[in-house]
Design an enzyme around this catalytic site. Structure first.
Site, PDB file in Angstrom:
ATOM      1  N   ASN A 185     -35.199 -26.537 -33.413  1.00  0.00           N
ATOM      2  CA  ASN A 185     -36.455 -26.027 -33.971  1.00  0.00           C
ATOM      3  C   ASN A 185     -37.478 -27.133 -33.813  1.00  0.00           C
ATOM      4  OD1 ASN A 185     -38.548 -25.087 -35.619  1.00  0.00           O
ATOM      5  ND2 ASN A 185     -37.550 -25.823 -37.474  1.00  0.00           N
ATOM      6  N   GLY A 186     -38.532 -26.886 -33.028  1.00  0.00           N
ATOM      7  CA  GLY A 186     -39.544 -27.919 -32.830  1.00  0.00           C
ATOM      8  C   GLY A 186     -39.959 -27.959 -31.383  1.00  0.00           C
ATOM      9  N   GLU A 228     -53.683  -9.890 -38.589  1.00  0.00           N
ATOM     10  CA  GLU A 228     -52.341 -10.379 -38.290  1.00  0.00           C
ATOM     11  C   GLU A 228     -51.242  -9.327 -38.469  1.00  0.00           C
ATOM     12  OE1 GLU A 228     -51.344 -13.872 -40.569  1.00  0.00           O
ATOM     13  OE2 GLU A 228     -51.993 -12.966 -42.424  1.00  0.00           O
ATOM     14  N   LYS A 253     -55.837 -11.048 -42.894  1.00  0.00           N
ATOM     15  CA  LYS A 253     -54.701 -10.195 -43.280  1.00  0.00           C
ATOM     16  C   LYS A 253     -54.655  -8.970 -42.374  1.00  0.00           C
ATOM     17  CE  LYS A 253     -52.793 -12.353 -45.036  1.00  0.00           C
ATOM     18  NZ  LYS A 253     -52.942 -13.670 -45.499  1.00  0.00           N
ATOM     19  N   HIS A 303     -78.052 -12.849 -37.792  1.00  0.00           N
ATOM     20  CA  HIS A 303     -78.284 -13.872 -36.762  1.00  0.00           C
ATOM     21  C   HIS A 303     -77.422 -13.642 -35.523  1.00  0.00           C
ATOM     22  CE1 HIS A 303     -80.894 -16.052 -39.430  1.00  0.00           C
ATOM     23  NE2 HIS A 303     -79.959 -15.978 -40.380  1.00  0.00           N
ATOM     24  N   CYS A 326     -38.880 -20.936 -35.686  1.00  0.00           N
ATOM     25  CA  CYS A 326     -37.466 -20.968 -35.337  1.00  0.00           C
ATOM     26  C   CYS A 326     -36.635 -21.279 -36.590  1.00  0.00           C
ATOM     27  CB  CYS A 326     -37.108 -21.984 -34.271  1.00  0.00           C
ATOM     28  SG  CYS A 326     -37.911 -21.675 -32.702  1.00  0.00           S
ATOM     29  N   LYS A 340     -43.524 -17.633 -40.042  1.00  0.00           N
ATOM     30  CA  LYS A 340     -43.922 -17.998 -41.400  1.00  0.00           C
ATOM     31  C   LYS A 340     -44.260 -19.476 -41.507  1.00  0.00           C
ATOM     32  CE  LYS A 340     -44.450 -16.986 -45.741  1.00  0.00           C
ATOM     33  NZ  LYS A 340     -45.686 -16.242 -46.024  1.00  0.00           N
ATOM     34  N   ARG A 388     -38.969 -16.864 -39.722  1.00  0.00           N
ATOM     35  CA  ARG A 388     -39.426 -18.070 -39.020  1.00  0.00           C
ATOM     36  C   ARG A 388     -39.624 -17.837 -37.532  1.00  0.00           C
ATOM     37  NH1 ARG A 388     -38.645 -22.614 -42.057  1.00  0.00           N
ATOM     38  NH2 ARG A 388     -38.706 -23.910 -40.194  1.00  0.00           N
ATOM     39  N   GLU A 448     -60.324 -14.139 -45.453  1.00  0.00           N
ATOM     40  CA  GLU A 448     -58.914 -13.847 -45.735  1.00  0.00           C
ATOM     41  C   GLU A 448     -58.607 -12.355 -45.539  1.00  0.00           C
ATOM     42  OE1 GLU A 448     -56.342 -15.468 -45.918  1.00  0.00           O
ATOM     43  OE2 GLU A 448     -54.900 -14.336 -47.071  1.00  0.00           O
ATOM     44  N   TRP A 501     -38.832 -18.502 -32.129  1.00  0.00           N
ATOM     45  CA  TRP A 501     -40.264 -18.249 -31.947  1.00  0.00           C
ATOM     46  C   TRP A 501     -40.637 -19.049 -30.715  1.00  0.00           C
ATOM     47  CZ3 TRP A 501     -44.878 -20.976 -31.710  1.00  0.00           C
ATOM     48  CH2 TRP A 501     -46.055 -20.232 -31.889  1.00  0.00           C
TER      49      TRP A 501
END
Ligand code: F6R
Length: 609
Positions: free
Chosen positions: A101-102, A489, A486, A505, A2, A604, A27, A482, A75
């Site tokens: 925001n939170g 997402e 990438k 395995h 947010c 982000k 955000r 990584e 968000w």
């Protein structure tokens, strides 16, 4: 997670608020809204979806003459991304509006109490309790006093902004473990969750600390703690490069940021080279690093992958036992921390709620702390005394790229400083690695110059791909993780990273001709092993893509396609091997028409738990 913006001054507020929201869209971007005040009262416009939808609705809205207001890009945490859940939220009379925001952790019980008192709720959000609480406390009080009364009833981590038709010349903001920065102008003032929304207007800023609030008018900013006591806070001037928040001809910020990596590494290295007495110049006090028994690294997501490489480097070069923990797990664990432990928090944003909470836990136990961040002015900067600033410049693309390689570089420098301090590596070996690091920017440039066209073509083969497996070993195992992160997402293709030796395995059962395998195979301790593991995948019909040296016969023989990387000392290879994987993920996602810079469901900076 947010974004909040606000403006009060002589100018029209709407263009400033919309421009600010655009800078904060990274955000959160599932809905957005703006509330302003004019002589006619409070005006509210909200829209589901991206800011474009909000802008459409703002055309012809009644608030165009307003010179004060607040905005929010969301968000979703509580309540689906729908217009009625978009911020700002208002009180019953529609006289005041709030953005947050939170997370308000005790919103459910507050909501019940407020409903019993007759308040009607129009959303499923946790935020809507706040305007109702403020309205209850307002009679006979100033806006700031009423906000503080309301805040005393809230539990959680949040940043809040309030605008009221009854106090048209004032905005009130609150900070409690979520970012908020105030920009100081001449006869006008701004605030935002992050500096890019403010720097087009002013670089003079004032950062609130947790447990503080501010009354902001056109000519003044007064800061108070939650008990209402005035706090003196000196402004500082940001050193800001505007070009970092522009795409400069690239189609997406992510691609621009991938291309910025050689420059970032070069300039950090230039400032970090020491002399024979102190080979690495790093602003970390020696007392922090002396007498260490164990290092714990806490981080999330891509930063956690950097931490895994960091563990490898610290153990290999400095021989200090190191554990890497998911911050979200560490915060509720009971690690046996002693005063001979160092906890390193890695977070590019410096605002990740889980990482901050993990560090709070460690701080409470009196353990030494070190932060690694790209935003020294962030909440992390307030929490720890010692920081390594990765100096990658602001990263706008939600998928971390240049901040990842700059975190890796921070770990190389830290491990080398520690190795020198402990005397466990010869000056020659330390010098060798530093020289090798200095060659990397040119090698990354080579990868970017020579491979982009090929990877763009290769991406066409992934049009219908549903699953991809990434494998690596040793220091390149985290790079497999990584690479997979990438891809998943930004393209929404299912991708997993595995240590190459683990495939047999269990995960090898997943393989067939429809599941490509990307293997990182660079000369060194585990080169032949990875090639054998890749052959095992090939024997199950998997298409094999290798991040490998081009002129190595064994690699050419093994892989169907090679994304070539120059041969370097194996310990330095992660900074190179990740680059083709960033490009591959980018081009697959771009080819599929995805919103690369703002992937669905992500943000982000993840300030919630
Ligand atoms: C992945 C990504 C996230 C972040 C994670 C931690 O591309 O960006 O996985 O790495 O949310 O963020 P920071 O580093 O800000 O703590």
């Amino acid at each position: 997670m947010c974004g909040i913006v606000g403006y009060i001054g002589p100018r029209l507020a709407l263009p400033i608020l919309v421009a600010g929201l655009k800078k904060l869209e990274y955000r959160g971007y599932d809905s957005a809204g703006i509330a302003t005040v004019t002589g006619d009262g409070l005006h509210l416009v909200r829209a589901k979806g991206t800011l474009h939808n909000l802008e459409q609705k703002l055309n012809g809205a009644a608030q165009h003459s307003a010179t004060a207001g607040i905005g929010h890009t969301r968000w979703a945490t509580h309540g689906k991304p729908e217009e009625h859940n978009a911020h700002p939220h208002t009180d019953a009379a529609g006289r005041l509006a709030v953005v947050q925001n939170g997370i308000i952790e005790n919103y459910a019980e507050l909501r019940i109490q407020l409903k019993e008192a007759g308040c009607l709720f129009k959303s499923q959000t946790d935020t809507e309790v706040i305007p109702h609480l403020i309205a209850c406390h307002l009679p006979g009080r100033s806006l700031l006093e009423a906000v503080l009364k309301a805040v005393s009833q809230l539990k959680g981590a949040f940043a809040i902004a309030v605008v009221s038709a009854d106090f048209p010349d004032e905005l009130v903001v609150v900070r409690q473990q979520a970012p908020l920065v105030i920009g100081l102008g001449e006869g006008e003032n701004y605030f935002a969750s992050d500096t890019p929304a403010i720097v087009p207007y002013t670089t003079k800023v004032l950062t609130l600390k947790d447990g503080e609030c501010a009354s902001i008018t056109r000519d003044d900013v007064k800061v108070y703690d939650f008990s209402g006591t005035a706090v003196r806070r000196a402004p500082r001037t940001l050193n800001w490069n505007q070009t970092l928040v522009e795409k400069r001809g690239f189609r997406h910020f992510m691609l621009k940021e991938i291309h910025e990596q050689p420059g970032v590494i070069r300039s950090v290295l230039e400032e970090s080279m020491g002399d024979e007495h102190q080979p690495v110049r790093l602003d970390v006090p020696e007392e922090l690093l002396s007498g260490l028994e164990r290092i714990y690294i806490v981080a999330c997501g891509t930063s956690w992958h950097a931490a895994l490489v960091g563990k490898y480097l610290i153990e290999e070069l400095a021989r200090v036992p190191t554990e890497v923990c998911y911050a979200s797990e560490f915060r509720y664990s009971t690690p046996p921390l002693t005063d001979r432990a160092l906890v390193i928090g890695v977070t590019q944003s410096g605002e990740t709620g889980d990482t901050l909470a993990a560090l709070h836990t460690a701080k409470g136990l009196g353990v030494r702390l070190l932060g690694i961040t790209n935003r020294p002015e962030s909440s992390l900067g307030n929490l720890v005394n010692d920081l390594i600033d990765t100096r990658a410049g602001i990263e706008i693309g939600v998928a971390a790229t240049k901040t990842f390689t700059s975190q890796l570089l921070a770990f190389y420098l830290l491990a080398l400083k520690l190795a020198h301090l402990l005397g466990v590596q010869t000056p020659e070996r330390i010098g060798q690695i530093l020289t090798g690091l200095q060659q990397l920017p040119v090698y990354i440039e080579q990868i970017l110059d020579t491979q982009e066209r090929y990877i763009t073509e290769l991406a066409k083969e992934f049009e219908t791909t549903r699953d991809v497996i990434y494998i690596g070993r040793g220091i390149n195992y985290p790079i497999a993780l990584e690479g997979a992160l990438k891809l998943k997402e930004i393209s929404y293709i299912h991708a997993e990273g595995y240590p190459a030796g683990e495939m047999k395995h269990g995960p090898i059962a997943l393989l067939d001709s429809a599941v490509p395998v990307v293997a990182i195979a660079v000369p060194g301790k585990v080169y032949e092993k990875v090639l054998s593991n890749a052959q095992e995948a090939k024997a199950r019909d998997a298409q094999l893509i290798g991040v490998a040296p081009l002129d190595e016969a064994a690699a050419v023989e093994t892989f169907d396609q090679i994304l070539p990387v120059p041969v370097v000392d194996e310990i330095l290879s992660p900074i190179l091997t990740v680059v083709p994987l960033q490009l591959l993920a980018y081009h697959i996602a771009a080819r599929r028409g995805m919103d690369v810079d703002q992937p669905r469901n992500l943000a982000k900076s993840v300030t919630v738990e």
